[in-house]
Design a protein around this motif. Structure first.
Motif, mmCIF file in Angstrom:
data_model
loop_
_atom_site.group_PDB
_atom_site.id
_atom_site.type_symbol
_atom_site.label_atom_id
_atom_site.label_comp_id
_atom_site.label_asym_id
_atom_site.label_seq_id
_atom_site.Cartn_x
_atom_site.Cartn_y
_atom_site.Cartn_z
ATOM 1 N N MET A 139 0.741 -1.171 0.018
ATOM 2 C CA MET A 139 -0.040 0.108 0.018
ATOM 3 C C MET A 139 0.728 1.285 -0.015
ATOM 4 O O MET A 139 0.433 2.395 -0.590
ATOM 5 C CB MET A 139 -0.924 -0.143 1.183
ATOM 6 N N LEU A 140 2.134 1.223 0.711
ATOM 7 C CA LEU A 140 2.756 2.403 0.746
ATOM 8 C C LEU A 140 3.673 2.706 -0.666
ATOM 9 O O LEU A 140 3.978 3.604 -1.222
ATOM 10 C CB LEU A 140 3.965 2.394 1.698
ATOM 11 N N VAL A 141 4.003 1.420 -1.331
ATOM 12 C CA VAL A 141 4.646 1.266 -2.637
ATOM 13 C C VAL A 141 3.668 1.846 -3.818
ATOM 14 O O VAL A 141 4.308 2.463 -4.700
ATOM 15 C CB VAL A 141 5.204 -0.054 -2.906
ATOM 16 N N PHE A 142 2.504 1.451 -3.668
ATOM 17 C CA PHE A 142 1.273 1.705 -4.692
ATOM 18 C C PHE A 142 1.451 3.103 -5.255
ATOM 19 O O PHE A 142 1.610 3.491 -6.454
ATOM 20 C CB PHE A 142 -0.093 0.960 -4.211
ATOM 21 N N PHE A 143 1.229 4.057 -4.412
ATOM 22 C CA PHE A 143 0.797 5.365 -4.807
ATOM 23 C C PHE A 143 2.127 6.064 -5.753
ATOM 24 O O PHE A 143 1.684 6.504 -6.813
ATOM 25 C CB PHE A 143 0.507 6.270 -3.464
ATOM 26 N N PRO A 144 3.189 6.232 -5.118
ATOM 27 C CA PRO A 144 4.501 6.872 -5.763
ATOM 28 C C PRO A 144 4.510 6.168 -7.388
ATOM 29 O O PRO A 144 4.975 6.809 -8.288
ATOM 30 C CB PRO A 144 5.548 6.688 -4.928
ATOM 31 N N ILE A 145 4.472 4.811 -7.242
ATOM 32 C CA ILE A 145 4.743 4.187 -8.576
ATOM 33 C C ILE A 145 3.426 4.443 -9.709
ATOM 34 O O ILE A 145 3.857 4.806 -10.670
ATOM 35 C CB ILE A 145 4.921 2.600 -8.394
#
Length: 261
Positions: A139-145
């Motif tokens: 969930m933390l990785v999802f947004f910036p990518i």
């Protein structure tokens, strides 16, 4: 050579290493000065000497490296899961206007909810263990990518896209041979930032949900008011994040050079 080109020209490798070494040396000198001349208690802020002595001891412990392996596994799995969802969704947002209009207004929701608030819910849904921590990392990785990939695709040179379409490229062929190569620097930039955040996700997950990684060691050190040990663990976490960042940055630089050629 113009001023802009000189500014963008990459520095030699030895200059970059020297600059990093000078910056690191400055940090350690400031740390040393702060702890020796301002009478700071060691349990509040340990000296660099105490840190280095403890670091040498800790890195010889098998238990520490087992914890590092657990945290790395959680971060890598979470990063892969987040990227596996974010990359196709970014392409759908770029390609289909209806999906873009439906999803984009709600993307900020993924960042509005603190990760530590989601952890108890993940425990209820998935129980304790590897799975909830991996989902938290994802969930933390999802947004910036997602954001970086969407922006990268939207900034593609439309003249190149139109020329490729006129040559017969369409669908997956266009995506594979034209759109992905052109957007790859932006995509890797998002992956670089996202994968770095996965370390944070793994630690937050272990702090809240338990586990056998560096987050659990950090919890034990906090409870014991082991400030020096906490500094060592935090330094290892920073090192892991730097490795993630550096490896992906290397491929990002290579992709930019390939596009220039």
């Amino acid at each position: 050579m113009s001023k802009v080109n000189r500014h963008r020209q990459r520095l030699p490798g030895w200059v970059q290493v020297l600059a990093s070494a000078v910056f690191l040396g400055t940090l350690f000198f400031t740390w040393w000065f702060f702890t020796h001349f301002l009478n700071v208690e060691s349990w509040i802020f340990p000296t660099p000497e105490a840190f280095m002595q403890r670091f040498i001891v800790e890195v010889q412990r098998t238990q520490l490296w087992e914890a590092v392996a657990v945290t790395l596994l959680e971060a890598i799995l979470g990063s892969l899961l987040g990227a596996a969802v974010a990359l196709p969704l970014a392409y759908c947002i770029y390609r289909f206007r209806f999906i873009s209009a439906a999803i984009e207004p709600f993307l900020g929701v993924t960042q509005a909810i603190p990760a530590i608030a989601l952890a108890p819910l993940l425990v209820l849904w998935f129980g304790y263990g590897l799975a909830p921590i991996v989902f938290l990392c994802a969930m933390l990785v999802f947004f910036p990518i997602l954001i970086a990939t969407t922006i990268g695709l939207r900034r593609l040179d439309q003249e190149i896209i139109e020329a490729a379409v006129l040559d017969g490229a369409a669908g997956l062929v266009l995506l594979k041979n034209v759109e992905i190569p052109l957007a790859l620097p932006a995509i890797l930039g998002g992956v670089r930032n996202g994968f770095t955040l996965s370390i944070t996700g793994a630690v937050v997950g272990e702090l809240v949900m338990g586990g056998n990684g560096l987050g659990s060691i950090l919890t034990a050190q906090r409870n014991a008011v082991d400030t020096v040990g906490m500094f060592v663990t935090i330094a290892l976490l920073c090192t892991l994040a730097m490795i993630f960042y550096g490896v992906i940055y290397f491929f990002e630089r290579r992709s930019k050079l390939v596009n220039l050629d």
